[in-house]
Design an enzyme around this catalytic site. Structure first.
Site, short mmCIF file in Angstrom:
data_model
loop_
_atom_site.label_atom_id
_atom_site.label_comp_id
_atom_site.label_asym_id
_atom_site.label_seq_id
_atom_site.Cartn_x
_atom_site.Cartn_y
_atom_site.Cartn_z
N PRO A 1 -4.57 0.12 8.83
CG PRO A 1 -5.65 0.98 10.69
CD PRO A 1 -5.20 -0.28 10.08
CD GLU A 2 0.45 1.23 5.34
OE1 GLU A 2 1.19 2.06 4.74
OE2 GLU A 2 0.41 0.03 5.05
CE LYS B 1 1.99 3.63 10.17
NZ LYS B 1 2.69 2.36 10.42
NE ARG C 1 5.42 -5.13 10.28
CZ ARG C 1 5.72 -5.87 11.33
NH1 ARG C 1 6.23 -7.08 11.18
NH2 ARG C 1 5.52 -5.42 12.55
#
Length: 268
Positions: free
Chosen positions: A2-3, A59, A258
DNA sequence: CTGACATCCTGACGGC
DNA sequence: TGCCGTCAGGATGTCA
């Protein structure tokens, strides 16, 4: 994972379903790393309080708590990677990896479920988030954030103390749409590139919010419904596949720790 | 202070 | 079929 768009979808959905509800009782799992605030303090602050409002800050999902109409605290829910905040009838069996259950006055339950346990629950009074809000920041303020920064622009986009809410999906997607290579030094982007990135980021976030976010991994909204923005991904998770605008094979590398996917032809 | 990197945690997936 | 290794990643803490 979830962003911003996913967290906003969940927060709005939970708000619609539970605002105005009083919390009758609270159960917690006892998994220490899930609770940034000690569980007894959390239980005390929640029990008997009313959920006045649920909204997204960065977030994080913030539940504003009141007692007799007066603001008392905020309950902060960070979903981490696999966290879910679900509104369920009490009769629905508890899913595995449930870490908190708030029993509401009308009999329903607000449940926090998190398999991988990267999510966090805590208390605050006036949480503001770690950085600037990407959906409303002006182009001028946006450009200033990256001035003199030597790190890669992708890593800068992921830094929550600059802009909060952006994660791996929307960093890659906005850089593709702005035709900027993720490895470029943030401080060396031209004014035109920064403006293009600002615009791409805001439009991609807006579009994703409209579609209920991206469902990859186990993201679902407050009703357990998946989003649709994953169908709009141009680069995220598409390494080795052809670029949708020039057909060049998309490349994968690591930036800012990432996995990063980009088009070596379109992104300079 | 800035930036790079390891760490946490477990489900999903690919290979044999 | 089934086992095992690898990967995914947000925030935090450590280190240079």
């Amino acid at each position: 994972m979830p962003e911003l768009p996913e967290v906003e979808t969940v927060a709005n959905g939970v708000h619609e379903r539970v605002h105005g509800q009083r919390i009758r009782s609270v159960w917690t799992s006892g998994k220490p790393q899930t609770f940034k605030t000690p569980e007894p303090d959390l239980v005390e602050a929640l029990t008997g309080a009313t959920i006045a409002r649920v909204r997204r800050i960065g977030k994080t999902i913030a539940l504003d708590l009141t007692r007799r109409g007066k603001h008392t605290a905020q309950f902060l829910v960070h979903l981490g990677m696999t966290g879910r905040l679900l509104v369920s009838a009490a009769e629905v069996p508890l899913p595995p990896h449930t870490h908190a259950v708030l029993a509401l006055a009308d009999g329903r339950e607000l449940r926090f479920v998190d398999a991988r346990r990267f999510g966090r629950l805590s208390l605050a009074t006036d949480y503001q988030g770690p950085g600037r809000e990407p959906t409303t920041i002006s182009p001028e303020d946006f450009a200033v954030l990256f001035k003199g920064r030597k790190l890669a622009i992708k890593a800068a986009l992921l830094n929550q103390s600059l802009l909060h809410g952006i994660g791996n999906i929307y960093a890659d997607e906005s850089l593709f749409r702005a035709s900027i290579r993720p490895t470029r030094q943030a401080g060396k982007l031209t004014r035109a590139e920064l403006l293009a990135l600002h615009s791409a980021l805001q439009s991609v976030l807006r579009h994703a919010i409209q579609l209920g976010g991206s469902s990859v991994s186990d993201y679902v909204d407050a009703d357990g419904v998946r989003g649709f923005f994953q169908l709009e991904h141009k680069v995220y998770s598409r390494a080795g596949q052809p670029c949708l605008s020039c057909a060049t094979t998309l490349k994968k590398l690591t930036v800012g720790g990432r996995t990063t996917v980009y088009c070596p032809h379109c992104q300079r």
